[in-house]
Design a protein around this motif. Structure first.
Motif, PDB file in Angstrom:
ATOM      1  N   ARG A  37       0.784  -1.261   0.150  1.00 26.20           N
ATOM      2  CA  ARG A  37      -0.063  -0.212   0.151  1.00 26.20           C
ATOM      3  C   ARG A  37       0.835   1.242  -0.066  1.00 26.20           C
ATOM      4  NH1 ARG A  37      -2.787   1.175   3.989  1.00 26.20           N
ATOM      5  NH2 ARG A  37      -4.136   2.262   2.969  1.00 26.20           N
ATOM      6  N   GLU A 381      -6.293  -1.722   6.357  1.00 23.69           N
ATOM      7  CA  GLU A 381      -6.097  -1.125   4.993  1.00 23.69           C
ATOM      8  C   GLU A 381      -7.472   0.045   5.116  1.00 23.69           C
ATOM      9  OE1 GLU A 381      -6.395  -2.073   0.456  1.00 23.69           O
ATOM     10  OE2 GLU A 381      -7.132  -3.728   1.628  1.00 23.69           O
ATOM     11  N   THR A 406      -2.190   6.284  -0.620  1.00 24.09           N
ATOM     12  CA  THR A 406      -1.540   4.946  -0.687  1.00 24.09           C
ATOM     13  C   THR A 406      -2.215   3.935  -1.784  1.00 24.09           C
ATOM     14  OG1 THR A 406      -3.620   4.294   0.765  1.00 24.09           O
ATOM     15  CG2 THR A 406      -1.445   4.772   1.911  1.00 24.09           C
ATOM     16  N   ASN A 408      -4.121   0.453  -2.881  1.00 25.57           N
ATOM     17  CA  ASN A 408      -4.893  -0.612  -2.528  1.00 25.57           C
ATOM     18  C   ASN A 408      -4.101  -1.784  -2.216  1.00 25.57           C
ATOM     19  OD1 ASN A 408      -4.847  -1.536  -5.245  1.00 25.57           O
ATOM     20  ND2 ASN A 408      -6.373  -3.022  -4.879  1.00 25.57           N
ATOM     21  N   THR A 409      -4.449  -2.875  -1.270  1.00 23.57           N
ATOM     22  CA  THR A 409      -3.746  -4.142  -1.251  1.00 23.57           C
ATOM     23  C   THR A 409      -4.454  -5.098  -2.210  1.00 23.57           C
ATOM     24  OG1 THR A 409      -3.760  -3.751   1.070  1.00 23.57           O
ATOM     25  CG2 THR A 409      -2.999  -5.865   0.404  1.00 23.57           C
TER      26      THR A 409
END
Length: 520
Positions: A37, A381, A406, A408-409
């Motif tokens: 991220r 997250e 950031t 995303n995962t």
């Protein structure tokens, strides 16, 4: 006399050093929150702790990291080879998961510069996994680290590492991320020493000062283009998770020639829950807005912010006092501060200000025991949403906005690292506000648990929608939905609960506001 070509050379060299620090931090980190991220920031400072250059990382760190560096300078006597660690929000930090590492760069026996990085650790203790609890005191949020030496004369103090590891649910991951932060600073030190070796200390300092002056000049020119006057706006944090609702964030912006003052003193008093923001957060949000008004690629440094005066009142939700909780102030209140500053500026420069974006980071933390390893895990997250439309374009859909920058995962990383199954991940069609130009759409992210776990959600814009501008409609509010033992439950914006294997958490994120009256 400064050479304009060399000014551009130094601008890019300094920026490149901060960016390289970030690349190394990302690639050597253990946790998905950092390596996937990119929830971190890296920066360079002069020997007085003034910001020289910051990579394009996390906006919420913009005004707060310099305060951490200055706090470290005030409380610690730096020697060559040292590195100071801290996360205390009342000493320049943001919230406890954000751990800062500050290292001096010694030239000719004296500290000529400092390098620093800040990374969000997925767990630093506290009453719930992920260290983002529905807290009523900072002591419930995790381990508080004042400015102390993690490295002394080149030797890592293992007892400090051990204290941190003993106060987290995921000690090996924390240790790995801390060593990644150490490596990032060592890279910054090496590159700055090479810069001095190539150009001389006097030349580097000369152009650092020149870049500060240049950024200040550009910011003053930009402020001068805003009509003189006083502009006000207010909006609300919906609740603090502990029953307190409609927490007001208010700003009065006064523009006078090439200076600007922002007065937040009419904001609500600090509250029992964790939506309180320390002053560093408020300053960061203001700096982000004004830095984004400059379309040219200027250095982000101390000079940018000299013309900006931020006025807060101690004991308010935008300048809270110890030991009030702050974990959500960094992620949620910062977004609302941006909303009110942009709302006020829309009255002065309407064609240059977008409607409200989703106005939340949709924080999701999940913790439990991984059945495959038998060890604790913590997942954190923030989830993107819709951006507000502007006078020239529709809002972007499914994107992180404003105070978070950031990624995303990825689904693959989530399912590889954690006992989860991502059942749904898509754009939330039609959630953006209607208008002459439409707001961007939000996201739907649904996670099925493959083990028992504790979840905490800290989110906003579940009741008060992101505003539209000049006849544009507001974006659709978000929604948090749990399926527990086969029963659907619509949760509040901020909640914590224990779920069972097979249960599902689904986050519907808000859309952005529309701009202008919709065409008939």
């Amino acid at each position: 006399m400064n050479d304009p070509i060399m000014l551009e050379v130094f601008k890019n060299k300094l920026s490149a050093i901060a960016e390289e620090m970030g690349v190394l931090l990302q690639r050597t980190a253990f946790s998905p929150n950092i390596k996937e991220r990119k929830d971190f920031s890296c920066a360079i400072f002069d020997n007085k702790g003034r910001l020289v250059s910051q990579a394009a990382h996390i906006p919420v760190h913009l005004g707060s990291m310099p305060l951490s560096v200055k706090s470290a300078l005030e409380l610690v006597n730096f020697e060559e080879g040292d590195a100071v660690i801290l996360n205390d929000p009342y000493r320049g930090g943001t919230h406890l998961p954000d751990i800062t590492l500050v290292s001096p760069v010694f030239i000719e026996g004296k500290p000529a510069f400092f390098v620093a990085n800040r990374a969000h650790h997925a767990d630093v203790g506290g009453i719930s996994s992920g260290s983002m609890p529905l807290s009523s005191s900072i002591f419930q949020e995790g381990l508080v680290i004042p400015p102390v030496k993690l490295i002394e004369k080149g030797k890592i103090k293992k007892e400090i590492i051990q204290i941190i590891k003993s106060n987290t649910r995921t000690p090996e991951e924390r240790e790995g991320d801390l060593f990644a932060q150490i490596s990032a600073n060592l890279t910054g030190i090496k590159r700055l020493k090479e810069l001095v070796s190539n150009y001389s200390l006097q030349t580097v300092l000369q152009y650092m000062e020149a870049l500060n002056d240049y950024s200040e000049k550009m910011m003053r020119n930009r402020i001068k283009q805003i009509p003189d006057g006083t502009y006000t706006f207010h909006d609300y944090i919906e609740d603090d998770g502990l029953g307190n609702k409609d927490i007001k964030i208010s700003v009065e912006i006064t523009v006078s020639k090439n200076d600007v003052s922002l007065d937040f003193t009419k904001s609500s008093p600090q509250t029992q829950g964790s939506v309180n923001a320390v002053r560093a957060i408020t300053v960061s949000a203001v700096y982000y807005v004004f830095r984004s008004l400059i379309k040219r690629d200027i250095p982000t440094n101390d000079g940018c912010f000299k013309p900006i005066n931020v006025i807060t009142k101690k004991g308010t939700v935008v300048d809270c006092t110890y030991p009030f909780p702050v974990s959500a102030g960094n992620v949620e209140t910062s977004q609302r501060i941006v909303d009110v500053v942009l709302g006020a500026l829309s009255k002065a420069i309407p064609e240059e200000i977008p409607a409200a974006s989703q106005g939340t980071m949709n924080n999701l933390t999940i913790g439990g025991i991984n059945p495959e390893t038998g060890r604790p895990f913590t997942y954190y997250e923030t989830i993107g949403g819709g951006m507000g439309a502007s006078s020239i374009s529709d809002g972007e859909s499914a994107i992180q906005s404003h105070m978070t920058n950031t990624l995303n995962t990825p689904v693959e990383a989530v399912e590889f690292e954690y006992p989860f199954m991502v059942e749904r991940y898509c754009i939330r069609k039609g959630s953006g506000g209607d208008g002459l130009l439409r707001g961007g759409d939000g996201i739907i992210r649904s996670i099925k648990l493959l083990t028992d776990a504790e979840i905490t959600v800290i989110s906003e814009r579940r009741r008060i929608p992101p505003y539209g501008l000049f006849g544009g409609k507001p974006g659709e509010v978000g929604r948090n939905e749990v399926i527990h033992r086969g029963r659907k439950i619509i949760e509040a914006g901020k909640f914590s609960r224990k779920l069972k294997k097979g249960d599902t958490i689904t986050i519907y994120t808000p859309g952005g506001g529309g701009y202008g009256k919709p065409t008939p």
